[in-house]
Design an enzyme around this catalytic site. Sequence first.
Site, PDB file in Angstrom:
ATOM      1  N   ILE A 155      59.979  77.701  19.892  1.00 39.28           N
ATOM      2  CA  ILE A 155      59.346  76.647  20.698  1.00 39.28           C
ATOM      3  C   ILE A 155      59.043  77.157  22.115  1.00 39.28           C
ATOM      4  O   ILE A 155      57.941  76.955  22.629  1.00 39.28           O
ATOM      5  CB  ILE A 155      60.239  75.382  20.734  1.00 39.28           C
ATOM      6  CG1 ILE A 155      60.389  74.815  19.311  1.00 39.28           C
ATOM      7  CG2 ILE A 155      59.662  74.326  21.675  1.00 39.28           C
ATOM      8  CD1 ILE A 155      61.438  73.734  19.149  1.00 39.28           C
ATOM      9  N   THR A 232      63.599  68.997  26.018  1.00 42.58           N
ATOM     10  CA  THR A 232      63.258  68.604  24.644  1.00 42.58           C
ATOM     11  C   THR A 232      64.185  69.338  23.670  1.00 42.58           C
ATOM     12  O   THR A 232      63.886  69.414  22.482  1.00 42.58           O
ATOM     13  CB  THR A 232      61.786  68.944  24.301  1.00 42.58           C
ATOM     14  OG1 THR A 232      61.591  70.350  24.497  1.00 42.58           O
ATOM     15  CG2 THR A 232      60.799  68.161  25.143  1.00 42.58           C
ATOM     16  N   SER A 233      65.298  69.914  24.186  1.00 43.80           N
ATOM     17  CA  SER A 233      66.164  70.698  23.287  1.00 43.80           C
ATOM     18  C   SER A 233      67.275  69.812  22.703  1.00 43.80           C
ATOM     19  O   SER A 233      67.066  69.197  21.655  1.00 43.80           O
ATOM     20  CB  SER A 233      66.714  71.928  24.003  1.00 43.80           C
ATOM     21  OG  SER A 233      67.553  71.573  25.069  1.00 43.80           O
ATOM     22  N   ARG A 234      68.390  69.707  23.381  1.00 47.46           N
ATOM     23  CA  ARG A 234      69.447  68.799  22.961  1.00 47.46           C
ATOM     24  C   ARG A 234      70.040  68.158  24.213  1.00 47.46           C
ATOM     25  O   ARG A 234      70.193  68.823  25.248  1.00 47.46           O
ATOM     26  CB  ARG A 234      70.551  69.540  22.183  1.00 47.46           C
ATOM     27  CG  ARG A 234      70.175  69.887  20.748  1.00 47.46           C
ATOM     28  CD  ARG A 234      70.049  68.650  19.847  1.00 47.46           C
ATOM     29  NE  ARG A 234      69.682  68.972  18.481  1.00 47.46           N
ATOM     30  CZ  ARG A 234      68.431  68.988  17.995  1.00 47.46           C
ATOM     31  NH1 ARG A 234      67.415  68.709  18.780  1.00 47.46           N
ATOM     32  NH2 ARG A 234      68.194  69.277  16.729  1.00 47.46           N
ATOM     33  N   ASP A 258      63.374  64.128  26.166  1.00 48.11           N
ATOM     34  CA  ASP A 258      63.128  63.659  24.799  1.00 48.11           C
ATOM     35  C   ASP A 258      64.442  63.535  24.037  1.00 48.11           C
ATOM     36  O   ASP A 258      64.472  63.081  22.897  1.00 48.11           O
ATOM     37  CB  ASP A 258      62.187  64.642  24.072  1.00 48.11           C
ATOM     38  CG  ASP A 258      61.789  64.125  22.693  1.00 48.11           C
ATOM     39  OD1 ASP A 258      61.390  62.943  22.613  1.00 48.11           O
ATOM     40  OD2 ASP A 258      61.886  64.876  21.702  1.00 48.11           O
ATOM     41  N   GLU A 263      72.570  60.027  22.497  1.00 50.27           N
ATOM     42  CA  GLU A 263      71.428  59.394  21.816  1.00 50.27           C
ATOM     43  C   GLU A 263      71.783  58.804  20.451  1.00 50.27           C
ATOM     44  O   GLU A 263      71.075  57.934  19.954  1.00 50.27           O
ATOM     45  CB  GLU A 263      70.268  60.386  21.675  1.00 50.27           C
ATOM     46  CG  GLU A 263      70.503  61.527  20.700  1.00 50.27           C
ATOM     47  CD  GLU A 263      69.291  62.457  20.586  1.00 50.27           C
ATOM     48  OE1 GLU A 263      68.764  62.908  21.618  1.00 50.27           O
ATOM     49  OE2 GLU A 263      68.884  62.741  19.440  1.00 50.27           O
ATOM     50  N   HIS A 295      63.492  61.191  21.199  1.00 50.90           N
ATOM     51  CA  HIS A 295      63.574  62.325  20.265  1.00 50.90           C
ATOM     52  C   HIS A 295      62.370  62.328  19.303  1.00 50.90           C
ATOM     53  O   HIS A 295      62.543  62.292  18.088  1.00 50.90           O
ATOM     54  CB  HIS A 295      64.890  62.272  19.483  1.00 50.90           C
ATOM     55  CG  HIS A 295      65.322  63.632  18.998  1.00 50.90           C
ATOM     56  ND1 HIS A 295      66.626  64.022  18.959  1.00 50.90           N
ATOM     57  CD2 HIS A 295      64.614  64.692  18.529  1.00 50.90           C
ATOM     58  CE1 HIS A 295      66.711  65.251  18.476  1.00 50.90           C
ATOM     59  NE2 HIS A 295      65.490  65.677  18.218  1.00 50.90           N
ATOM     60  N   GLN A 296      61.184  62.343  19.890  1.00 51.44           N
ATOM     61  CA  GLN A 296      59.979  62.335  19.065  1.00 51.44           C
ATOM     62  C   GLN A 296      59.196  63.643  19.160  1.00 51.44           C
ATOM     63  O   GLN A 296      58.082  63.746  18.651  1.00 51.44           O
ATOM     64  CB  GLN A 296      59.067  61.163  19.478  1.00 51.44           C
ATOM     65  CG  GLN A 296      58.475  61.296  20.888  1.00 51.44           C
ATOM     66  CD  GLN A 296      57.460  60.218  21.207  1.00 51.44           C
ATOM     67  OE1 GLN A 296      57.817  59.105  21.571  1.00 51.44           O
ATOM     68  NE2 GLN A 296      56.178  60.539  21.058  1.00 51.44           N
ATOM     69  N   PHE A 298      59.440  66.349  17.613  1.00 50.49           N
ATOM     70  CA  PHE A 298      59.114  66.941  16.301  1.00 50.49           C
ATOM     71  C   PHE A 298      58.058  66.125  15.550  1.00 50.49           C
ATOM     72  O   PHE A 298      57.554  66.576  14.529  1.00 50.49           O
ATOM     73  CB  PHE A 298      60.385  66.998  15.423  1.00 50.49           C
ATOM     74  CG  PHE A 298      60.790  65.631  14.910  1.00 50.49           C
ATOM     75  CD1 PHE A 298      61.441  64.735  15.735  1.00 50.49           C
ATOM     76  CD2 PHE A 298      60.473  65.237  13.620  1.00 50.49           C
ATOM     77  CE1 PHE A 298      61.786  63.461  15.272  1.00 50.49           C
ATOM     78  CE2 PHE A 298      60.807  63.970  13.153  1.00 50.49           C
ATOM     79  CZ  PHE A 298      61.465  63.077  13.986  1.00 50.49           C
TER      80      PHE A 298
END
Length: 330
Positions: A155, A232-234, A258, A263, A295-296, A298
């Site tokens: 990524i 946008t990782s974790r 994200d 979450e 978390h969108q 992906f």
Amino acid sequence: MKIAFFSFKPYEKQFFDIANESAQHEIVYHCAHLTTETAVLAKGFPAICCFVSDTLDAKVLTQLVEFGVKLVALRSAGYNHVDLACAKKLGLKIVRVPAYSPYAVAEHAVGLILALNRKIHRAYNRVREHDFSLHGLMGFDLHQTTVGIIGTGNIGKVFARIMQGFGCHLLAYDPLVNPECTKLGVDYVELSELYQRADIISLHCPLTPDTFHMINAQALQQMKPGVMIINTSRGAVIDTTAVIKALKSQHIGYLGLDVYEEEDDLFFEDLSDKVIQDDVFARLQTFPNVIITGHQGFFTKQALQNIALITIKNLDAFCNGKLENEVVAK
Ligand code: NAI
């Protein structure tokens, strides 16, 4: 083979129907998350299929083995939510989808940068109210800004390519140098140098003991005032409490998330008529310079197609006595 899906969402079905056309695995879809309470749904299934919102700790893995499960096929790239050491001890095999669309996540990270910089979230609301004034909406040219990329795997590499297109200077930190990034002109530096020089920092590393709370008070202190941070990782790569402090002191200029540390209790569900109990999350939402998506990263058509195809391939391989895309404890 009989497979029980957990955390299943209706939007996934069309992709699995197509991917499963030739193999004809017997899939039973459960919307429920996998937990100690729902693990019983796996009884009689040699394989189950899980997402990042499922619990795969020692307790649940032990239950799964007792119920006869031999394989857990993850519909995700990340596997930080799986107790791999326990799975190994139990002889339970874990496979995943290592890469399905690096473009999906990288492009989402860029979307967050553009929205935060040009305040598109605020402009959208303003124009809907017929307020066409521009005060408070001023952005900056991305051209010639310095972007720091933490993690230059699948990524991070795609993200680097896009940001190069904007004319940014690219810095990176990764214990493994990616020659494709070096070819792009990415300058690998130490983490402290990246913190000190970057105008925008984007996180693309996995969550590991090394990266847990990597963005903490000490790291934030080294960053430029007004820095933009994109995650946008974790979620747990960021110490959210430290980040809130830095947002309040205006040291952080922009934050795009994200993913979020806690979450699991929020994302992927419609909680619009519930009272949010997470005060940290609620505080984050009060800042005008913070954009959070659930978390969108992906979530593109191509990514879902690939997730379904690779998951079915992983299941086919297991049926044929092989293991593809296995993850094991180190
Ligand atoms: P990848 O495995 O291709 O690349 C990860 C890179 O991070 C590797 O180059 C690795 O050397 C590097 N890395 C490891 N430890 C590091 C550290 N301490 N500091 C800096 N870099 C480090 O993984 P990929 O596919 O690029 O995914 C990256 C992360 O993105 C995943 O681990 C996952 O957490 C997240 N992700 C998020 C999604 C979303 O929907 N928001 C979807 C898919 C992945």
